[in-house]
Write a protein that holds these residues in place. Structure first.
Motif, PDB file in Angstrom:
ATOM      1  N   ASP A   1       0.821  -1.210   0.000  1.00 19.41           N
ATOM      2  CA  ASP A   1       0.000   0.000   0.000  1.00 19.41           C
ATOM      3  C   ASP A   1       0.854   1.259   0.000  1.00 19.41           C
ATOM      4  O   ASP A   1       0.544   2.237  -0.659  1.00 19.41           O
ATOM      5  CB  ASP A   1      -0.919   0.005   1.229  1.00 19.41           C
ATOM      6  CG  ASP A   1      -2.111  -0.915   1.043  1.00 19.41           C
ATOM      7  OD1 ASP A   1      -2.335  -1.360  -0.085  1.00 19.41           O
ATOM      8  OD2 ASP A   1      -2.809  -1.189   2.036  1.00 19.41           O
ATOM      9  N   GLY A   2       1.924   1.229   0.755  1.00 21.00           N
ATOM     10  CA  GLY A   2       2.798   2.392   0.846  1.00 21.00           C
ATOM     11  C   GLY A   2       4.135   2.133   0.192  1.00 21.00           C
ATOM     12  O   GLY A   2       4.227   1.490  -0.849  1.00 21.00           O
ATOM     13  N   ASP A   3       5.198   2.617   0.814  1.00 24.80           N
ATOM     14  CA  ASP A   3       6.544   2.471   0.276  1.00 24.80           C
ATOM     15  C   ASP A   3       6.985   1.015   0.388  1.00 24.80           C
ATOM     16  O   ASP A   3       6.956   0.430   1.477  1.00 24.80           O
ATOM     17  CB  ASP A   3       7.491   3.381   1.056  1.00 24.80           C
ATOM     18  CG  ASP A   3       8.895   3.331   0.491  1.00 24.80           C
ATOM     19  OD1 ASP A   3       9.193   4.117  -0.419  1.00 24.80           O
ATOM     20  OD2 ASP A   3       9.688   2.484   0.960  1.00 24.80           O
ATOM     21  N   ALA A   4       7.413   0.438  -0.714  1.00 31.50           N
ATOM     22  CA  ALA A   4       7.785  -0.972  -0.726  1.00 31.50           C
ATOM     23  C   ALA A   4       9.017  -1.240   0.132  1.00 31.50           C
ATOM     24  O   ALA A   4       9.120  -2.296   0.771  1.00 31.50           O
ATOM     25  CB  ALA A   4       8.022  -1.446  -2.156  1.00 31.50           C
ATOM     26  N   PHE A   5       9.961  -0.309   0.158  1.00 33.59           N
ATOM     27  CA  PHE A   5      11.147  -0.483   0.999  1.00 33.59           C
ATOM     28  C   PHE A   5      10.766  -0.496   2.481  1.00 33.59           C
ATOM     29  O   PHE A   5      11.321  -1.266   3.267  1.00 33.59           O
ATOM     30  CB  PHE A   5      12.173   0.616   0.721  1.00 33.59           C
ATOM     31  CG  PHE A   5      12.822   0.518  -0.624  1.00 33.59           C
ATOM     32  CD1 PHE A   5      13.910  -0.329  -0.826  1.00 33.59           C
ATOM     33  CD2 PHE A   5      12.350   1.250  -1.700  1.00 33.59           C
ATOM     34  CE1 PHE A   5      14.515  -0.431  -2.060  1.00 33.59           C
ATOM     35  CE2 PHE A   5      12.943   1.165  -2.947  1.00 33.59           C
ATOM     36  CZ  PHE A   5      14.030   0.313  -3.135  1.00 33.59           C
ATOM     37  N   ASP A   6       9.823   0.359   2.859  1.00 30.12           N
ATOM     38  CA  ASP A   6       9.356   0.369   4.242  1.00 30.12           C
ATOM     39  C   ASP A   6       8.704  -0.967   4.596  1.00 30.12           C
ATOM     40  O   ASP A   6       8.871  -1.476   5.713  1.00 30.12           O
ATOM     41  CB  ASP A   6       8.353   1.508   4.460  1.00 30.12           C
ATOM     42  CG  ASP A   6       9.001   2.885   4.434  1.00 30.12           C
ATOM     43  OD1 ASP A   6      10.245   2.961   4.550  1.00 30.12           O
ATOM     44  OD2 ASP A   6       8.264   3.879   4.295  1.00 30.12           O
ATOM     45  N   ALA A   7       7.947  -1.521   3.641  1.00 26.04           N
ATOM     46  CA  ALA A   7       7.290  -2.808   3.886  1.00 26.04           C
ATOM     47  C   ALA A   7       8.313  -3.916   4.077  1.00 26.04           C
ATOM     48  O   ALA A   7       8.189  -4.750   4.977  1.00 26.04           O
ATOM     49  CB  ALA A   7       6.354  -3.139   2.727  1.00 26.04           C
ATOM     50  N   VAL A   8       9.337  -3.928   3.227  1.00 23.59           N
ATOM     51  CA  VAL A   8      10.388  -4.939   3.350  1.00 23.59           C
ATOM     52  C   VAL A   8      11.097  -4.803   4.688  1.00 23.59           C
ATOM     53  O   VAL A   8      11.342  -5.795   5.390  1.00 23.59           O
ATOM     54  CB  VAL A   8      11.391  -4.827   2.187  1.00 23.59           C
ATOM     55  CG1 VAL A   8      12.614  -5.694   2.448  1.00 23.59           C
ATOM     56  CG2 VAL A   8      10.733  -5.228   0.879  1.00 23.59           C
ATOM     57  N   LYS A   9      11.426  -3.582   5.061  1.00 27.02           N
ATOM     58  CA  LYS A   9      12.130  -3.359   6.328  1.00 27.02           C
ATOM     59  C   LYS A   9      11.279  -3.790   7.512  1.00 27.02           C
ATOM     60  O   LYS A   9      11.785  -4.388   8.477  1.00 27.02           O
ATOM     61  CB  LYS A   9      12.529  -1.896   6.480  1.00 27.02           C
ATOM     62  CG  LYS A   9      13.387  -1.642   7.735  1.00 27.02           C
ATOM     63  CD  LYS A   9      13.833  -0.207   7.840  1.00 27.02           C
ATOM     64  CE  LYS A   9      14.838  -0.018   8.988  1.00 27.02           C
ATOM     65  NZ  LYS A   9      14.355  -0.534  10.279  1.00 27.02           N
ATOM     66  N   LEU A  10       9.989  -3.498   7.465  1.00 29.72           N
ATOM     67  CA  LEU A  10       9.109  -3.874   8.565  1.00 29.72           C
ATOM     68  C   LEU A  10       9.026  -5.398   8.694  1.00 29.72           C
ATOM     69  O   LEU A  10       9.095  -5.938   9.805  1.00 29.72           O
ATOM     70  CB  LEU A  10       7.720  -3.269   8.366  1.00 29.72           C
ATOM     71  CG  LEU A  10       6.705  -3.498   9.486  1.00 29.72           C
ATOM     72  CD1 LEU A  10       7.262  -3.054  10.845  1.00 29.72           C
ATOM     73  CD2 LEU A  10       5.395  -2.768   9.170  1.00 29.72           C
TER      74      LEU A  10
ATOM     75  N   TYR B   1      11.301  -7.510   7.683  1.00 25.61           N
ATOM     76  CA  TYR B   1      12.632  -7.938   8.142  1.00 25.61           C
ATOM     77  C   TYR B   1      12.786  -7.711   9.649  1.00 25.61           C
ATOM     78  O   TYR B   1      13.211  -8.613  10.389  1.00 25.61           O
ATOM     79  CB  TYR B   1      13.692  -7.161   7.367  1.00 25.61           C
ATOM     80  CG  TYR B   1      15.111  -7.417   7.819  1.00 25.61           C
ATOM     81  CD1 TYR B   1      15.781  -8.584   7.452  1.00 25.61           C
ATOM     82  CD2 TYR B   1      15.784  -6.484   8.603  1.00 25.61           C
ATOM     83  CE1 TYR B   1      17.089  -8.803   7.868  1.00 25.61           C
ATOM     84  CE2 TYR B   1      17.096  -6.701   9.012  1.00 25.61           C
ATOM     85  CZ  TYR B   1      17.735  -7.865   8.644  1.00 25.61           C
ATOM     86  OH  TYR B   1      19.025  -8.095   9.056  1.00 25.61           O
ATOM     87  N   ASP B   2      12.430  -6.528  10.103  1.00 22.41           N
ATOM     88  CA  ASP B   2      12.559  -6.212  11.533  1.00 22.41           C
ATOM     89  C   ASP B   2      11.670  -7.108  12.374  1.00 22.41           C
ATOM     90  O   ASP B   2      12.077  -7.578  13.448  1.00 22.41           O
ATOM     91  CB  ASP B   2      12.235  -4.747  11.786  1.00 22.41           C
ATOM     92  CG  ASP B   2      13.291  -3.792  11.225  1.00 22.41           C
ATOM     93  OD1 ASP B   2      14.402  -4.255  10.917  1.00 22.41           O
ATOM     94  OD2 ASP B   2      12.971  -2.592  11.104  1.00 22.41           O
ATOM     95  N   ASN B   3      10.439  -7.353  11.915  1.00 25.36           N
ATOM     96  CA  ASN B   3       9.526  -8.184  12.687  1.00 25.36           C
ATOM     97  C   ASN B   3       9.976  -9.636  12.733  1.00 25.36           C
ATOM     98  O   ASN B   3       9.840 -10.309  13.761  1.00 25.36           O
ATOM     99  CB  ASN B   3       8.112  -8.084  12.126  1.00 25.36           C
ATOM    100  CG  ASN B   3       7.449  -6.755  12.481  1.00 25.36           C
ATOM    101  OD1 ASN B   3       7.905  -6.044  13.378  1.00 25.36           O
ATOM    102  ND2 ASN B   3       6.374  -6.416  11.783  1.00 25.36           N
ATOM    103  N   LEU B   4      10.523 -10.129  11.620  1.00 24.09           N
ATOM    104  CA  LEU B   4      11.049 -11.498  11.623  1.00 24.09           C
ATOM    105  C   LEU B   4      12.217 -11.624  12.592  1.00 24.09           C
ATOM    106  O   LEU B   4      12.331 -12.619  13.329  1.00 24.09           O
ATOM    107  CB  LEU B   4      11.482 -11.896  10.208  1.00 24.09           C
ATOM    108  CG  LEU B   4      10.346 -12.218   9.238  1.00 24.09           C
ATOM    109  CD1 LEU B   4      10.879 -12.288   7.810  1.00 24.09           C
ATOM    110  CD2 LEU B   4       9.656 -13.533   9.608  1.00 24.09           C
ATOM    111  N   ARG B   5      13.095 -10.639  12.609  1.00 25.57           N
ATOM    112  CA  ARG B   5      14.208 -10.660  13.556  1.00 25.57           C
ATOM    113  C   ARG B   5      13.689 -10.632  14.989  1.00 25.57           C
ATOM    114  O   ARG B   5      14.232 -11.318  15.878  1.00 25.57           O
ATOM    115  CB  ARG B   5      15.155  -9.495  13.301  1.00 25.57           C
ATOM    116  CG  ARG B   5      16.016  -9.683  12.054  1.00 25.57           C
ATOM    117  CD  ARG B   5      16.947  -8.493  11.845  1.00 25.57           C
ATOM    118  NE  ARG B   5      17.863  -8.304  12.950  1.00 25.57           N
ATOM    119  CZ  ARG B   5      19.029  -8.971  13.080  1.00 25.57           C
ATOM    120  NH1 ARG B   5      19.390  -9.846  12.178  1.00 25.57           N
ATOM    121  NH2 ARG B   5      19.805  -8.727  14.125  1.00 25.57           N
ATOM    122  N   GLY B   6      12.630  -9.860  15.205  1.00 28.05           N
ATOM    123  CA  GLY B   6      12.023  -9.811  16.534  1.00 28.05           C
ATOM    124  C   GLY B   6      11.411 -11.132  16.954  1.00 28.05           C
ATOM    125  O   GLY B   6      11.279 -11.414  18.151  1.00 28.05           O
TER     126      GLY B   6
END
Length: 253
Positions: A233-242, A244-249
């Motif tokens: 829906d928004g920025d694709a890079f932001d989606a990828v980072k989110l 990635y960060d959530n998987l690491r969490g």
């Protein structure tokens, strides 16, 4: 990299995208070298940003005759996995079509295995079509060589097919080593109650049972979670980072 496809239209954009995903923290990418660069130039750019490819792509129906070319591309990218595309529309109508495709998968998978490569098929939801006493996905699993044909399940499409991924992933024990991950989310209802809209979302922001998915993935030997959000829906890079960060969490590193 399918998630970021709109940011890879030119050589300059492609390199910028590699730099940005490296800055996010990703080290391994699932990609197809763009035609304007080719495999060798893509491999050099990946090395520049300390990235590597996990696989090469080859369309189904052309693999047996192009094993040498595919192997050369895999060697350039430093990988041993070959991804292929979906069962063609003309074979999706009945169980015989699925059986014919299973035969093709066996031929392609065995040809690649002889070259030291592994062959994986990424299914979606339509392969779960029921033909009475069996489903398309059952035919593909049951009638393919487990030593030559592997699958890349996608937890979103397992959900879309009406299954609980933490359960249905177990169907692929011994037949899968990677999975695609994104979340399955629901939009606000507008219109008929039967048409509740769903959408692709970053990992951890939708309704999937990630604790159960991770447990099942661990039990069946999944080695890699591949982030792939078909639409953002928004920025694709932001989606990828989110994602990635959530998987690491969640303990996925």
């Amino acid at each position: 990299m399918y998630t970021l496809r709109d940011h890879t239209k030119t050589a300059e954009d492609f390199e910028t995208t590699l730099r940005r995903v490296a800055e996010i923290g990703l080290e391994v990418l699932q990609l197809t070298p763009p035609a304007f660069l080719g495999t060798e130039a893509t491999a050099k750019l990946l090395a520049k940003y300390k990235l590597r490819a996990d696989s090469v792509f080859a369309p189904t129906g052309s693999i047996v005759d192009k094993v040498d070319e595919i192997k050369r591309d895999a060697e350039l990218l430093g990988c041993d996995v070959v991804r292929t595309d979906s069962i063609p529309p003309e074979l999706r109508a009945d169980r015989d079509g699925y059986r014919r495709f299973a035969e093709r998968m066996n031929s392609e998978g065995r040809a690649l295995r002889a070259a030291g490569l592994r062959y994986i098929y990424h299914f979606h939801a339509f392969e779960w079509i029921s033909f009475g006493d069996t489903r398309g996905i059952d035919i593909l699993l049951d009638e393919t060589d487990p030593d030559a044909v592997y699958f890349q399940p996608d937890v979103f499409w397992l959900t879309n097919a009406g299954t609980e991924p933490s359960n249905s992933l177990r169907m692929f024990a011994g037949r899968a080593f990677w999975i695609h991950v994104k979340d399955y989310a629901i939009r606000r209802l507008e219109g008929k109650i039967e048409n509740v809209p769903y959408y692709f979302a970053p990992v951890g922001t939708g309704n999937l049972n990630w604790k159960g998915i991770i447990k099942a993935a661990d039990e069946i030997g999944i080695e890699r979670f591949v982030i792939e959000q078909d639409m953002c829906d928004g920025d694709a890079f932001d989606a990828v980072k989110l994602s990635y960060d959530n998987l690491r969490g969640m303990g996925i590193v």
